[in-house]
Design a protein around this motif. Structure first.
Motif, PDB file in Angstrom:
ATOM      1  N   TYR A 293       0.836  -1.149   0.299  1.00 25.51           N
ATOM      2  CA  TYR A 293       0.160  -0.458   0.095  1.00 25.51           C
ATOM      3  C   TYR A 293       0.929   1.507  -0.121  1.00 25.51           C
ATOM      4  CZ  TYR A 293      -3.533  -2.955   1.227  1.00 25.51           C
ATOM      5  OH  TYR A 293      -4.946  -4.156   1.114  1.00 25.51           O
ATOM      6  N   ASN A 294      -0.260   2.483  -0.555  1.00 21.39           N
ATOM      7  CA  ASN A 294       1.302   3.440  -0.132  1.00 21.39           C
ATOM      8  C   ASN A 294       0.597   4.665   1.178  1.00 21.39           C
ATOM      9  OD1 ASN A 294      -1.828   4.751  -1.406  1.00 21.39           O
ATOM     10  ND2 ASN A 294      -0.830   5.185  -3.422  1.00 21.39           N
ATOM     11  N   ARG A 295       0.799   5.337   0.694  1.00 26.20           N
ATOM     12  CA  ARG A 295       0.059   6.901   1.631  1.00 26.20           C
ATOM     13  C   ARG A 295      -1.318   7.399   2.284  1.00 26.20           C
ATOM     14  NH1 ARG A 295       4.727  11.364   2.896  1.00 26.20           N
ATOM     15  NH2 ARG A 295       3.222  11.308   4.652  1.00 26.20           N
ATOM     16  N   ASN A 296      -1.540   6.657   0.887  1.00 25.64           N
ATOM     17  CA  ASN A 296      -3.398   7.362   0.654  1.00 25.64           C
ATOM     18  C   ASN A 296      -3.656   6.062   1.846  1.00 25.64           C
ATOM     19  OD1 ASN A 296      -2.968   9.314  -1.150  1.00 25.64           O
ATOM     20  ND2 ASN A 296      -3.021   8.120  -2.794  1.00 25.64           N
ATOM     21  N   ARG A 297      -3.919   4.887   2.313  1.00 25.27           N
ATOM     22  CA  ARG A 297      -4.021   3.742   2.358  1.00 25.27           C
ATOM     23  C   ARG A 297      -3.735   3.701   3.766  1.00 25.27           C
ATOM     24  NH1 ARG A 297      -7.099   0.682   4.642  1.00 25.27           N
ATOM     25  NH2 ARG A 297      -7.291  -1.112   4.485  1.00 25.27           N
ATOM     26  N   LEU A 298      -2.489   4.076   3.937  1.00 28.65           N
ATOM     27  CA  LEU A 298      -2.189   4.159   5.509  1.00 28.65           C
ATOM     28  C   LEU A 298      -2.569   6.063   6.925  1.00 28.65           C
ATOM     29  CD1 LEU A 298      -0.186   4.405   7.898  1.00 28.65           C
ATOM     30  CD2 LEU A 298       1.329   5.954   6.650  1.00 28.65           C
ATOM     31  N   ASP A 299      -3.332   6.703   5.630  1.00 25.30           N
ATOM     32  CA  ASP A 299      -4.158   6.996   6.752  1.00 25.30           C
ATOM     33  C   ASP A 299      -5.789   6.440   6.874  1.00 25.30           C
ATOM     34  OD1 ASP A 299      -2.032   9.229   5.735  1.00 25.30           O
ATOM     35  OD2 ASP A 299      -3.075  10.041   4.311  1.00 25.30           O
ATOM     36  N   ALA A 300      -5.922   5.769   5.706  1.00 25.69           N
ATOM     37  CA  ALA A 300      -6.885   5.025   5.938  1.00 25.69           C
ATOM     38  C   ALA A 300      -7.528   4.057   6.787  1.00 25.69           C
ATOM     39  CB  ALA A 300      -7.672   4.709   4.681  1.00 25.69           C
ATOM     40  N   MET A 320       8.195   1.197  12.351  1.00 23.71           N
ATOM     41  CA  MET A 320       8.477   2.107  11.169  1.00 23.71           C
ATOM     42  C   MET A 320       9.849   0.906  10.121  1.00 23.71           C
ATOM     43  SD  MET A 320       9.299   6.262   9.672  1.00 23.71           S
ATOM     44  CE  MET A 320       7.538   6.949  10.204  1.00 23.71           C
ATOM     45  N   MET A 321       9.447   1.201   9.116  1.00 18.68           N
ATOM     46  CA  MET A 321      11.156   0.589   8.571  1.00 18.68           C
ATOM     47  C   MET A 321      11.820   1.510   7.953  1.00 18.68           C
ATOM     48  SD  MET A 321       9.287  -2.977   7.887  1.00 18.68           S
ATOM     49  CE  MET A 321       8.095  -3.670   9.351  1.00 18.68           C
ATOM     50  N   VAL A 358      -1.263  -3.820   8.134  1.00 22.12           N
ATOM     51  CA  VAL A 358      -1.820  -3.159   6.878  1.00 22.12           C
ATOM     52  C   VAL A 358       0.028  -2.333   6.706  1.00 22.12           C
ATOM     53  CG1 VAL A 358      -2.043  -0.923   5.990  1.00 22.12           C
ATOM     54  CG2 VAL A 358      -3.618  -2.098   7.419  1.00 22.12           C
ATOM     55  N   PHE A 359       0.903  -2.688   5.936  1.00 24.34           N
ATOM     56  CA  PHE A 359       2.379  -2.885   4.844  1.00 24.34           C
ATOM     57  C   PHE A 359       2.580  -1.293   4.188  1.00 24.34           C
ATOM     58  CE2 PHE A 359       5.947  -4.396   3.226  1.00 24.34           C
ATOM     59  CZ  PHE A 359       7.060  -3.422   3.818  1.00 24.34           C
ATOM     60  N   VAL A 360       3.284  -0.327   4.019  1.00 21.89           N
ATOM     61  CA  VAL A 360       2.541   0.242   3.533  1.00 21.89           C
ATOM     62  C   VAL A 360       4.162   0.929   3.026  1.00 21.89           C
ATOM     63  CG1 VAL A 360       1.550   3.106   3.288  1.00 21.89           C
ATOM     64  CG2 VAL A 360       0.665   1.475   4.593  1.00 21.89           C
ATOM     65  N   ARG A 361       4.679   1.529   2.068  1.00 22.14           N
ATOM     66  CA  ARG A 361       5.291   2.253   1.121  1.00 22.14           C
ATOM     67  C   ARG A 361       5.154   3.632   1.808  1.00 22.14           C
ATOM     68  NH1 ARG A 361       8.495   2.681  -4.242  1.00 22.14           N
ATOM     69  NH2 ARG A 361      10.609   3.995  -3.397  1.00 22.14           N
ATOM     70  N   TRP A 362       6.402   3.850   2.734  1.00 20.42           N
ATOM     71  CA  TRP A 362       6.068   5.352   3.624  1.00 20.42           C
ATOM     72  C   TRP A 362       6.246   6.575   2.554  1.00 20.42           C
ATOM     73  CZ3 TRP A 362       3.530   8.156   7.334  1.00 20.42           C
ATOM     74  CH2 TRP A 362       3.607   9.223   7.284  1.00 20.42           C
ATOM     75  N   GLY A 363       7.761   5.879   1.880  1.00 10.62           N
ATOM     76  CA  GLY A 363       8.401   6.769   0.377  1.00 10.62           C
ATOM     77  C   GLY A 363       9.805   6.818   0.824  1.00 10.62           C
ATOM     78  N   GLY A 364      10.680   6.330  -0.441  1.00  9.53           N
ATOM     79  CA  GLY A 364      11.658   6.258  -0.868  1.00  9.53           C
ATOM     80  C   GLY A 364      11.726   4.701  -0.526  1.00  9.53           C
ATOM     81  N   GLU A 365      12.641   4.435   1.050  1.00  6.15           N
ATOM     82  CA  GLU A 365      13.256   2.853   1.868  1.00  6.15           C
ATOM     83  C   GLU A 365      12.899   3.145   3.136  1.00  6.15           C
ATOM     84  OE1 GLU A 365      16.852   6.001   2.706  1.00  6.15           O
ATOM     85  OE2 GLU A 365      15.265   5.638   0.800  1.00  6.15           O
ATOM     86  N   GLU A 366      11.426   4.138   2.517  1.00  3.93           N
ATOM     87  CA  GLU A 366      10.837   3.931   4.476  1.00  3.93           C
ATOM     88  C   GLU A 366       9.246   3.316   4.013  1.00  3.93           C
ATOM     89  OE1 GLU A 366      12.581   7.680   6.899  1.00  3.93           O
ATOM     90  OE2 GLU A 366      10.508   7.737   6.282  1.00  3.93           O
ATOM     91  N   PHE A 367       9.297   1.918   5.646  1.00  2.22           N
ATOM     92  CA  PHE A 367       8.418   1.413   5.683  1.00  2.22           C
ATOM     93  C   PHE A 367       7.284   1.951   6.535  1.00  2.22           C
ATOM     94  CE2 PHE A 367      10.557  -0.040   2.382  1.00  2.22           C
ATOM     95  CZ  PHE A 367       9.798  -0.509   1.138  1.00  2.22           C
ATOM     96  N   VAL A 368       6.265   1.259   6.758  1.00  2.00           N
ATOM     97  CA  VAL A 368       4.915   1.738   7.852  1.00  2.00           C
ATOM     98  C   VAL A 368       4.365   0.320   7.735  1.00  2.00           C
ATOM     99  CG1 VAL A 368       3.840   2.380   8.986  1.00  2.00           C
ATOM    100  CG2 VAL A 368       5.717   3.903   8.191  1.00  2.00           C
TER     101      VAL A 368
END
Length: 454
Positions: A293-300, A320-321, A358-368
């Motif tokens: 998932y991307n950041r849109n899914r993280l907020d939801a 956060m990874m 819920v596994f999300v790519r936060w941006g770049g090499e960071e994941f949440v």
């Protein structure tokens, strides 16, 4: 699965539709055969018995046979009238025409006695109104360039009826004396209307094409009745119109079939649109490179967890990874290798977490990672297992890829999504500052009893 289920329902609806049309077709064929056979038997019996039964049965059989068929058509139209896809104005006028037609046939059967003044009045009034109602039905289906002619025809019939009714109320027997003018109007106007309907049918109007058979039968029978009974051009005893009314189900069943097809097409289009919207929403929430998932899914997802566990502390945690020294990977091996590392890292993590997480790519090499139902200690242990799994994996040979992780837990009442993300970011920063390739949890600010309950 949803599309297959709807296709199955459409198949059942198609069989039901075929059954309705088959039953109506059998009824449409058997009723006139029954009426004609019984009529013939009564005619020959009355001829053999010097005619005492002929006045009783000559009109009654056809009229009685029409009643169940007309009732079937009216109920069928009323059943489909409530649908949003139904042409309701056309259905209303067609139902009114069918009801008026049945009134006319009953009055024709009951008003043979000279003493039945009410029956004679209703019969003659229905005679004037029948072509007006039929042309109002035609007005709804014919092409727009021809509607003016049909509307003027309706006004002509209604005007003649009003004049005859006014003369009848004044005591001048207007309904009876106006019949010659009425039939002359029928002979003058109806062939023109029929020709316009034929032209519209040849131009591709399917409704006009379906109404051709009933229109030809009713128009021909009406003109035949006028020629025989009013002008005495032919020798006949009775009306031919009740016998051609058995062609009306052709048009009624066509209307119902067209509506069923429109509803089925709309259902399929709606199902396709729902699938397309669901696919578009899913794509808008997915990261194209890693498949997570991307950041849109993280907020939801965060909003959903906060709504479910707004005041309960320790009900979910966030991890956060960050992939260690990822910039060096891009500089040394190229961006293609970096993309492969990101994809492999994401696949490795997703294969080791629960489906509810819920596994999300936060941006770049960071994941949440949102760990549902996990407190601080449990989320920390799971993060450590994931860190070791990444360390053991061969993501980019010969270089060893590691990651740093920070863990924060939901504090409950007074906490917000912004505060939670800030704490987990600080925990990740602490892991990177402490030498990387490790897991750091936020300081424990929730009582141990709460964590044990979780």
């Amino acid at each position: 699965m949803r599309t297959m289920r709807k296709r199955g329902n459409n198949g059942i609806a198609k069989w039901q539709e075929s059954g309705v049309f088959l039953a109506a077709g059998l009824l449409m064929v058997l009723l006139p055969v029954f009426a004609a056979g019984l009529e013939g038997c009564c005619y020959w019996q009355s001829a053999a018995a010097d005619g005492p039964m002929r006045p009783l049965f000559f009109q009654d059989i056809a009229c009685m046979a029409n009643l169940p068929l007309a009732l079937f058509m009216i109920l069928l139209l009323m059943m489909y009238y409530t649908s949003p896809m139904a042409p309701r104005r056309l259905y209303r006028q067609l139902i009114a025409f069918l009801v008026l037609f049945q009134v006319w046939m009953l009055c024709a059967s009951l008003a043979r006695g000279a003493s039945d003044a009410a029956g004679i009045f209703l019969f003659r009034a229905a005679t004037y109104l029948l072509p007006a109602m039929a042309n109002m039905v035609i007005y709804q289906i014919i092409d727009r360039p021809y509607r003016r002619l049909v509307w003027l025809t309706v006004l002509a019939y209604l005007g003649l009826f009003l004049l005859a009714a006014a003369a009848e109320l004044a005591g001048f027997r207007g309904l009876e004396r106006g019949l010659p003018a009425f039939y002359l109007l029928v002979f003058a106007l109806e062939p023109v209307v029929g020709y316009r309907v034929l032209c519209a049918a040849f131009q591709g109007n399917r409704y006009c094409r379906a109404v051709l058979l009933p229109l030809a039968g009713i128009l021909g029978a009406g003109m035949l009745d006028g020629a025989a009974l009013q002008f005495h051009w032919l020798r006949a005893d009775g009306y031919a119109l009740p016998y051609v009314s058995f062609t009306l189900p052709v048009f009624v069943l066509f209307l119902v079939r067209q509506q069923i097809r429109r509803e089925r097409s709309l259902t399929l289009r709606t199902a396709g649109l729902e699938d397309a919207v669901a696919e578009a929403v899913a794509r808008s929430e997915l990261d194209a490179l890693t498949g997570c998932y991307n950041r849109n899914r993280l907020d939801a997802a965060l909003d959903q967890e906060i709504r479910l566990h707004g005041q309960a502390a320790g009900c979910f945690s966030v991890v956060m990874m960050d992939i260690d020294w990822f910039k060096q990977v891009n500089d040394q091996y190229g961006h293609d290798a970096g993309d492969r590392v990101l994809a492999s890292f994401s696949e490795r993590i997703r294969s080791r977490i629960k489906r509810t997480d819920v596994f999300v790519r936060w941006g770049g090499e960071e994941f949440v990672l949102i760990c549902r139902g996990c407190g601080r200690e449990e989320a920390g242990r799971m993060a450590e297992r994931l860190r070791r799994e990444v360390e053991r994996a061969d993501l980019l040979f010969p270089r060893r890829i590691t990651c740093s992780m920070g863990v924060a837990v939901w504090h409950g009442d007074g906490d917000t999504a912004e505060k939670l993300m800030k704490r987990v970011d600080e925990a990740l920063y602490e892991a990177k500052r402490s030498g990387r390739n490790r897991v750091c949890c936020e300081p424990q600010t929730i009582p141990d009893e709460t964590l044990q309950l979780v």
